[in-house]
Design a protein around this motif. Sequence first.
Motif, PDB file in Angstrom:
ATOM      1  N   GLU A 147      18.833  39.670 -53.621  1.00  0.00           N
ATOM      2  CA  GLU A 147      17.437  40.063 -53.512  1.00  0.00           C
ATOM      3  C   GLU A 147      16.706  39.686 -54.781  1.00  0.00           C
ATOM      4  N   LEU A 148      15.507  39.164 -54.627  1.00  0.00           N
ATOM      5  CA  LEU A 148      14.662  38.825 -55.766  1.00  0.00           C
ATOM      6  C   LEU A 148      13.701  39.978 -56.005  1.00  0.00           C
ATOM      7  N   ILE A 149      13.715  40.485 -57.205  1.00  0.00           N
ATOM      8  CA  ILE A 149      12.788  41.557 -57.568  1.00  0.00           C
ATOM      9  C   ILE A 149      11.834  40.985 -58.606  1.00  0.00           C
ATOM     10  N   VAL A 150      10.570  41.010 -58.289  1.00  0.00           N
ATOM     11  CA  VAL A 150       9.549  40.498 -59.193  1.00  0.00           C
ATOM     12  C   VAL A 150       8.861  41.685 -59.836  1.00  0.00           C
ATOM     13  N   VAL A 151       8.852  41.672 -61.128  1.00  0.00           N
ATOM     14  CA  VAL A 151       8.233  42.760 -61.879  1.00  0.00           C
ATOM     15  C   VAL A 151       7.028  42.179 -62.600  1.00  0.00           C
ATOM     16  N   MET A 181      14.870  36.684 -67.472  1.00  0.00           N
ATOM     17  CA  MET A 181      15.862  35.773 -66.951  1.00  0.00           C
ATOM     18  C   MET A 181      15.226  34.380 -66.899  1.00  0.00           C
ATOM     19  N   ASN A 182      15.981  33.396 -67.296  1.00  0.00           N
ATOM     20  CA  ASN A 182      15.491  32.023 -67.212  1.00  0.00           C
ATOM     21  C   ASN A 182      16.128  31.314 -66.015  1.00  0.00           C
ATOM     22  N   PHE A 183      15.697  30.074 -65.780  1.00  0.00           N
ATOM     23  CA  PHE A 183      16.181  29.343 -64.608  1.00  0.00           C
ATOM     24  C   PHE A 183      17.665  28.996 -64.699  1.00  0.00           C
ATOM     25  N   GLU A 184      18.180  28.802 -65.898  1.00  0.00           N
ATOM     26  CA  GLU A 184      19.619  28.529 -66.037  1.00  0.00           C
ATOM     27  C   GLU A 184      20.443  29.745 -65.625  1.00  0.00           C
ATOM     28  N   GLN A 185      20.022  30.923 -66.032  1.00  0.00           N
ATOM     29  CA  GLN A 185      20.723  32.152 -65.657  1.00  0.00           C
ATOM     30  C   GLN A 185      20.651  32.374 -64.153  1.00  0.00           C
ATOM     31  N   LEU A 186      19.485  32.151 -63.580  1.00  0.00           N
ATOM     32  CA  LEU A 186      19.323  32.304 -62.135  1.00  0.00           C
ATOM     33  C   LEU A 186      20.232  31.328 -61.396  1.00  0.00           C
ATOM     34  N   GLY A 187      20.261  30.089 -61.854  1.00  0.00           N
ATOM     35  CA  GLY A 187      21.125  29.086 -61.229  1.00  0.00           C
ATOM     36  C   GLY A 187      22.591  29.473 -61.290  1.00  0.00           C
ATOM     37  N   HIS A 188      22.995  30.046 -62.421  1.00  0.00           N
ATOM     38  CA  HIS A 188      24.386  30.485 -62.581  1.00  0.00           C
ATOM     39  C   HIS A 188      24.722  31.594 -61.580  1.00  0.00           C
ATOM     40  N   ILE A 189      23.824  32.537 -61.414  1.00  0.00           N
ATOM     41  CA  ILE A 189      24.032  33.635 -60.466  1.00  0.00           C
ATOM     42  C   ILE A 189      24.142  33.089 -59.044  1.00  0.00           C
ATOM     43  N   ILE A 190      23.269  32.173 -58.699  1.00  0.00           N
ATOM     44  CA  ILE A 190      23.288  31.586 -57.354  1.00  0.00           C
ATOM     45  C   ILE A 190      24.582  30.822 -57.119  1.00  0.00           C
ATOM     46  N   ARG A 191      24.997  30.017 -58.086  1.00  0.00           N
ATOM     47  CA  ARG A 191      26.240  29.239 -57.949  1.00  0.00           C
ATOM     48  C   ARG A 191      27.452  30.162 -57.815  1.00  0.00           C
TER      49      ARG A 191
END
Length: 68
Positions: free
Chosen positions: A60-64, A1-11
């Motif tokens: 939730e943030l899951i770090v792998v 996942m990149n930061f643009e995808q993460l931002g979209h999910i958050i928005r």
Amino acid sequence: MNFEQLGHIIRERRNELSYSQEVLSDKSDVAIKTIHSIELGKANPSLKTLDKVLGVLGLELIVVSKKD
């Protein structure tokens, strides 16, 4: 996942909850400018910042990590 995808999910989640960026900023104790940058995918937030924002949104943030 990149930061643009993460931002979209958050928005999307923020909008589902009918929170403005200001409300999310207040609830998460993260600067509104940072919220804006995260949602645009232009920020490289710390894990602590992400944890605050995602916690307010009920996400939730899951770090792998790769095991050698």
